[in-house]
Structures are given as structure tokens and as C-alpha cells.
Motif scaffolding. Structure first.
Motif, PDB file in Angstrom:
ATOM      1  N   THR A   5       0.840  -1.216   0.085  1.00  0.00           N
ATOM      2  CA  THR A   5      -0.082   0.157  -0.071  1.00  0.00           C
ATOM      3  C   THR A   5       0.815   1.328  -0.148  1.00  0.00           C
ATOM      4  OG1 THR A   5      -1.751  -1.118   1.216  1.00  0.00           O
ATOM      5  CG2 THR A   5      -1.800   1.284   1.361  1.00  0.00           C
ATOM      6  N   VAL A   6       0.566   2.128  -0.822  1.00  0.00           N
ATOM      7  CA  VAL A   6       1.150   3.378  -1.128  1.00  0.00           C
ATOM      8  C   VAL A   6       0.301   4.562  -0.925  1.00  0.00           C
ATOM      9  CG1 VAL A   6       2.578   4.875  -2.713  1.00  0.00           C
ATOM     10  CG2 VAL A   6       3.109   2.549  -2.430  1.00  0.00           C
ATOM     11  N   ARG A   7       1.028   5.556   0.026  1.00  0.00           N
ATOM     12  CA  ARG A   7       0.016   6.970   0.387  1.00  0.00           C
ATOM     13  C   ARG A   7       0.709   8.035  -0.577  1.00  0.00           C
ATOM     14  NH1 ARG A   7      -0.973   9.720   5.957  1.00  0.00           N
ATOM     15  NH2 ARG A   7       1.065  10.493   5.612  1.00  0.00           N
ATOM     16  N   VAL A   8      -0.310   8.624  -1.026  1.00  0.00           N
ATOM     17  CA  VAL A   8       0.241   9.712  -2.134  1.00  0.00           C
ATOM     18  C   VAL A   8      -0.407  10.997  -2.050  1.00  0.00           C
ATOM     19  CG1 VAL A   8      -1.199   8.987  -4.079  1.00  0.00           C
ATOM     20  CG2 VAL A   8       1.062   9.714  -4.614  1.00  0.00           C
ATOM     21  N   PRO A   9       0.344  11.955  -1.746  1.00  0.00           N
ATOM     22  CA  PRO A   9      -0.525  13.369  -1.555  1.00  0.00           C
ATOM     23  C   PRO A   9      -1.026  14.026  -2.749  1.00  0.00           C
ATOM     24  CG  PRO A   9       1.913  13.703  -1.655  1.00  0.00           C
ATOM     25  CD  PRO A   9       1.605  12.263  -2.009  1.00  0.00           C
ATOM     26  N   VAL A  36       0.467  18.545  -0.333  1.00  0.00           N
ATOM     27  CA  VAL A  36      -0.555  18.717   0.796  1.00  0.00           C
ATOM     28  C   VAL A  36      -0.999  17.632   1.439  1.00  0.00           C
ATOM     29  CG1 VAL A  36      -1.056  21.211   0.314  1.00  0.00           C
ATOM     30  CG2 VAL A  36      -2.463  19.399  -0.494  1.00  0.00           C
ATOM     31  N   SER A  37      -1.448  17.520   2.575  1.00  0.00           N
ATOM     32  CA  SER A  37      -1.655  16.465   3.288  1.00  0.00           C
ATOM     33  C   SER A  37      -3.475  15.888   3.139  1.00  0.00           C
ATOM     34  CB  SER A  37      -1.480  16.614   4.967  1.00  0.00           C
ATOM     35  OG  SER A  37      -2.425  17.690   5.311  1.00  0.00           O
ATOM     36  N   LEU A  38      -3.587  15.766   1.970  1.00  0.00           N
ATOM     37  CA  LEU A  38      -4.989  15.186   1.558  1.00  0.00           C
ATOM     38  C   LEU A  38      -4.360  14.102   0.629  1.00  0.00           C
ATOM     39  CD1 LEU A  38      -7.845  15.906   1.569  1.00  0.00           C
ATOM     40  CD2 LEU A  38      -7.450  17.477  -0.432  1.00  0.00           C
ATOM     41  N   PHE A  39      -4.655  12.641   0.984  1.00  0.00           N
ATOM     42  CA  PHE A  39      -3.831  11.473   0.406  1.00  0.00           C
ATOM     43  C   PHE A  39      -5.039  10.661  -0.260  1.00  0.00           C
ATOM     44  CE2 PHE A  39      -1.366  12.884   3.993  1.00  0.00           C
ATOM     45  CZ  PHE A  39      -0.118  12.946   3.573  1.00  0.00           C
ATOM     46  N   ASP A  40      -4.517   9.971  -1.396  1.00  0.00           N
ATOM     47  CA  ASP A  40      -5.014   8.960  -1.686  1.00  0.00           C
ATOM     48  C   ASP A  40      -4.102   7.557  -1.437  1.00  0.00           C
ATOM     49  OD1 ASP A  40      -7.083  10.075  -3.177  1.00  0.00           O
ATOM     50  OD2 ASP A  40      -6.555   9.511  -5.093  1.00  0.00           O
ATOM     51  N   GLU A  41      -4.743   6.373  -1.173  1.00  0.00           N
ATOM     52  CA  GLU A  41      -3.908   5.130  -0.936  1.00  0.00           C
ATOM     53  C   GLU A  41      -4.189   4.074  -2.102  1.00  0.00           C
ATOM     54  OE1 GLU A  41      -3.700   4.666   3.833  1.00  0.00           O
ATOM     55  OE2 GLU A  41      -4.571   3.368   2.569  1.00  0.00           O
ATOM     56  N   SER A 112      -2.975  11.616 -11.239  1.00  0.00           N
ATOM     57  CA  SER A 112      -1.555  11.748 -11.417  1.00  0.00           C
ATOM     58  C   SER A 112      -1.040  10.885 -10.183  1.00  0.00           C
ATOM     59  CB  SER A 112      -0.985  13.050 -11.579  1.00  0.00           C
ATOM     60  OG  SER A 112      -1.492  13.810 -12.616  1.00  0.00           O
ATOM     61  N   ALA A 113      -1.696  11.619  -9.091  1.00  0.00           N
ATOM     62  CA  ALA A 113      -1.152  10.590  -7.515  1.00  0.00           C
ATOM     63  C   ALA A 113      -1.428   9.456  -7.759  1.00  0.00           C
ATOM     64  CB  ALA A 113      -1.919  11.584  -6.416  1.00  0.00           C
ATOM     65  N   ASP A 114      -2.402   8.882  -8.077  1.00  0.00           N
ATOM     66  CA  ASP A 114      -2.671   7.499  -8.251  1.00  0.00           C
ATOM     67  C   ASP A 114      -1.538   6.816  -9.204  1.00  0.00           C
ATOM     68  OD1 ASP A 114      -4.833   8.118  -6.618  1.00  0.00           O
ATOM     69  OD2 ASP A 114      -6.324   7.896  -8.281  1.00  0.00           O
ATOM     70  N   PRO A 302       5.695  14.701   1.994  1.00  0.00           N
ATOM     71  CA  PRO A 302       6.426  13.898   0.983  1.00  0.00           C
ATOM     72  C   PRO A 302       5.699  13.358   0.045  1.00  0.00           C
ATOM     73  CG  PRO A 302       6.902  13.270   3.355  1.00  0.00           C
ATOM     74  CD  PRO A 302       5.858  14.064   3.180  1.00  0.00           C
ATOM     75  N   GLY A 303       6.357  12.725  -1.126  1.00  0.00           N
ATOM     76  CA  GLY A 303       5.518  12.132  -2.008  1.00  0.00           C
ATOM     77  C   GLY A 303       4.949  11.004  -2.063  1.00  0.00           C
ATOM     78  N   ALA A 304       4.891  10.152  -2.934  1.00  0.00           N
ATOM     79  CA  ALA A 304       4.446   8.713  -2.729  1.00  0.00           C
ATOM     80  C   ALA A 304       5.253   7.797  -1.902  1.00  0.00           C
ATOM     81  CB  ALA A 304       4.276   7.994  -4.220  1.00  0.00           C
ATOM     82  N   THR A 305       4.630   7.322  -0.774  1.00  0.00           N
ATOM     83  CA  THR A 305       5.627   6.640   0.075  1.00  0.00           C
ATOM     84  C   THR A 305       5.005   5.171   0.636  1.00  0.00           C
ATOM     85  OG1 THR A 305       6.173   8.437   1.240  1.00  0.00           O
ATOM     86  CG2 THR A 305       6.247   6.972   2.472  1.00  0.00           C
ATOM     87  N   ILE A 306       5.499   4.039   0.641  1.00  0.00           N
ATOM     88  CA  ILE A 306       5.040   3.030   1.194  1.00  0.00           C
ATOM     89  C   ILE A 306       4.723   3.145   2.462  1.00  0.00           C
ATOM     90  CG2 ILE A 306       5.661   0.339   1.586  1.00  0.00           C
ATOM     91  CD1 ILE A 306       7.393   0.593  -0.956  1.00  0.00           C
TER      92      ILE A 306
END
Ligand code: C5P
Length: 312
Positions: A5-9, A36-41, A112-114, A302-306
């Protein structure tokens, strides 16, 4: 069965200077991205053994207001995973699950984040071990905003926005985002920007980064940053969605340090003095017509992070 699972802003553009239309259909930009701290996973899971004829990549989307997100090969996360498998030179399988909080077609680069998250997740799931430079190259082919979603932080993008240089910033900035009903099509907003310029007989200026903005970021000066925020796509977004002018005005009236349309819109972004001020401002903007929801967030992040690995 394993899963990553990766979290991405999401991003907001602090400055979006749009130059002339290029022959390839894109515009030269100076694009100051801020994560910014609004994330998709995005979770990439090894499919269960069984149907060998099943599609190698499947996608599901969860969350409110996810209408319009394709669950086919048109999904940017699927396209990114396919491009990664292509780079590795063979077919790989994964079931992708996208949990969306970033508004769809909202000007915050959710798609793009996804895509960026899928690259990081599948690189790990498939044990490819590609370095971030290689992921950046694949990302740029998927879309102009995808490389930034890998990088995160605050960065200036040139070219069509994909050539990135990280920026030095101090402190934390507090934001309020007014989400609108429905999305705006990015190509349509760029097209309207060109049309408005042509109608006014204005030549597109060469995009130049704002020194005042860079200085405000370096000093962590929210007041100066609020004054330096600028988006050349804003007149076009307002022409296509006139009610956004009321949303922006409401934020300014209630003491936002700066107010602008995020990217191609229709999300509006407001800079606040502090976390408390952001919450207060959010409460005051909620009732404006055309505003679906109001959320607070901070940046840079931070950007896309596990975020997790485990059984699928
Ligand atoms: O790169 P991406 O696919 O995200 O871009 C979506 C659309 O936005 C492009 O097809 C183009 O119409 C517009 N665009 C542009 N100039 C850029 C970036 C995007 O005109 N630099």
C-alpha cells in the motif's frame, strides 16, 4: 498473497505561469507544485491463483464522489503499472485498489497521484527494484504532474511541468480547500485560457518563476506567500465556472492570506495563518453555494510513500 500500500498526496499550484501553446499540444509552464496532506492510497496485490485468462491488471476504486474515475485501462494507475511492466519487459499481474480522498478532476492532480502510487507499489510488489530516476521517466510519459507526485515537497516544474527542481522551504503552511460539485476538464481549461488570450489580443508571456514567491517559501512567510500566489489558468476556470468567484471572495472576506483556484480547478485553495485559523476559515466557507465540502490540510508533505506491506 502479498500486497503493498502506497500513500500519495494531492498538490496545489502556488504559481502556475502558462506560456504559449506548443506544437505538441502542451504549454510551456513554470509550475510551482506544493504537496499537501490530502491523500489517496493505492494497494497493489498479487492476484489469487486461479483464472490464468484473467486480465493481468485490474482496478477498483473506493471513496465518496468517485464517479468519472475509469475502472479500465484508461485509469492512470493502470496505465502506469502497464508502462512499468513494459519497461521490465514482461507481463506482470496485480489487482489495484484505489482509496480516494483527493477530489476527482478537481485540479489537485488526483489521477496523477494514483499513477505515481501505482508505480511505487508495483515496483515493490514485483521486486523490480527500479531506482526513482527510472520511475520519474516512466511517470513523465504518463502525465505532466505524475513526476511531482513521486517527489512531493515543494518543487518548480518547467517544460510541460515534468522537469522538476526541489525548492527550499521553511516551516509548515496551513491550507483550506473548498471542493466543488463536479470536475473541470484540464484540456478544456487550457483551451479556454488560449481562447481568452486570443480574444483579448494578448500574446502568451514567457513563463517566469516569481522571486517573491521563492523568497516567501525560503523564509516560511505565509503572509508574503499569500500575496505571491498566482494561477494563469484562474480566469479560464472562472469563465467556465463563474460561481468559483463567490467561493474565492468568501475566503478573502474571512481573512485568508491568499485565495486561488487550484491548478485547472474547480477546487479553490486558501492559505491560512495557522492550523486554528484554517479550521475557523473552513467553518466560515462551508455554506457558500456550489461548495460540496471543505477540508483543511498542511504542506509540504513527502511524495508517494510505502505505507504498508502484508498479506493481500
Ligand atoms: O500531461 P497531462 O496528460 O496531465 O495533461 C492533460 C492535458 O492538459 C493535456 O492534454 C493538455 O491539454 C493540457 N496541458 C497543457 N500543457 C501542459 C500540461 C497539460 O496544455 N504543460
Amino acid at each position: 498473497m502479498s500486497a503493498i500500500t502506497v500513500r500519495v498526496p494531492a498538490k496545489v499550484n502556488l504559481q502556475l505561469a502558462v506560456g504559449p501553446l506548443r506544437e505538441d499540444g502542451y504549454h510551456d509552464l513554470v509550475n510551482v507544485f506544493h504537496a499537501v496532506s490530502l491523500f489517496d492510497e493505492v494497494t497493489a496485490a498479487e492476484p489469487a491463483d486461479g483464472d490464468a485468462t484473467a486480465a493481468p491488471l485490474t482496478v477498483r476504486v473506493e471513496g465518496d464522489h468517485t464517479g468519472g474515475v475509469p475502472v479500465s485501462d484508461d485509469n492512470l494507475a493502470v496505465r502506469a503499472a502497464m508502462a512499468l511492466a513494459g519497461r521490465a519487459g514482461r507481463t506482470y499481474r496485480a489487482d489495484l485498489l484505489i482509496r480516494k480522498s483527493i477530489p476527482v478532476a478537481g485540479g489537485m492532480a488526483g489521477g496523477s497521484a494514483d499513477a505515481a502510487a501505482a508505480l511505487v507499489a508495483c515496483n515493490e510488489l514485483w521486486g523490480l527494484g527500479l531506482p526513482v530516476e527510472d520511475l520519474m521517466e516512466i511517470a513523465a510519459d504518463i502525465g505532466s504532474d505524475v513526476p511531482f507526485a513521486l517527489l512531493g515537497g515543494t518543487a518548480v516544474g518547467t517544460g510541460r511541468g515534468e522537469r522538476l527542481a526541489p525548492l527550499e522551504t521553511a516551516g509548515v503552511f496551513h491550507w483550506v480547500f473548498a471542493l466543488a460539485d463536479g470536475g473541470l476538464s484540464t484540456p478544456r481549461v487550457y483551451g479556454e485560457c488560449d481562447r481568452l488570450r486570443e480574444e483579448a489580443g494578448e500574446a502568451a508571456p514567457r513563463p517566469v518563476v516569481s522571486e517573491a514567491l521563492l523568497d516567501a517559501l525560503r523564509r516560511g512567510d505565509a503572509k508574503a506567500l499569500g500575496q505571491a500566489l498566482a494561477n494563469d489558468l484562474q480566469p479560464a476556470a472562472l469563465a467556465l465556472r463563474p460561481s468559483l468567484a463567490d467561493t474565492l471572495a468568501a475566503g478573502r472576506e474571512h481573512g485568508a492570506l491568499g485565495a486561488l483556484v487550484s491548478g485547472s480547478g474547480p477546487t479553490c485553495a486558501f492559505l491560512a495563518e495557522s492550523a486554528e485559523h484554517a479550521h475557523e476559515l473552513a467553518g466560515l466557507i462551508t455554506d457558500v453555494d456550489g461548495c460540496r465540502a471543505v477540508v483543511t490540510a498542511h504542506g509540504p508533505v513527502p511524495g508517494a510513500t510505502i505505507a504498508g506491506a502484508g498479506a493481500g
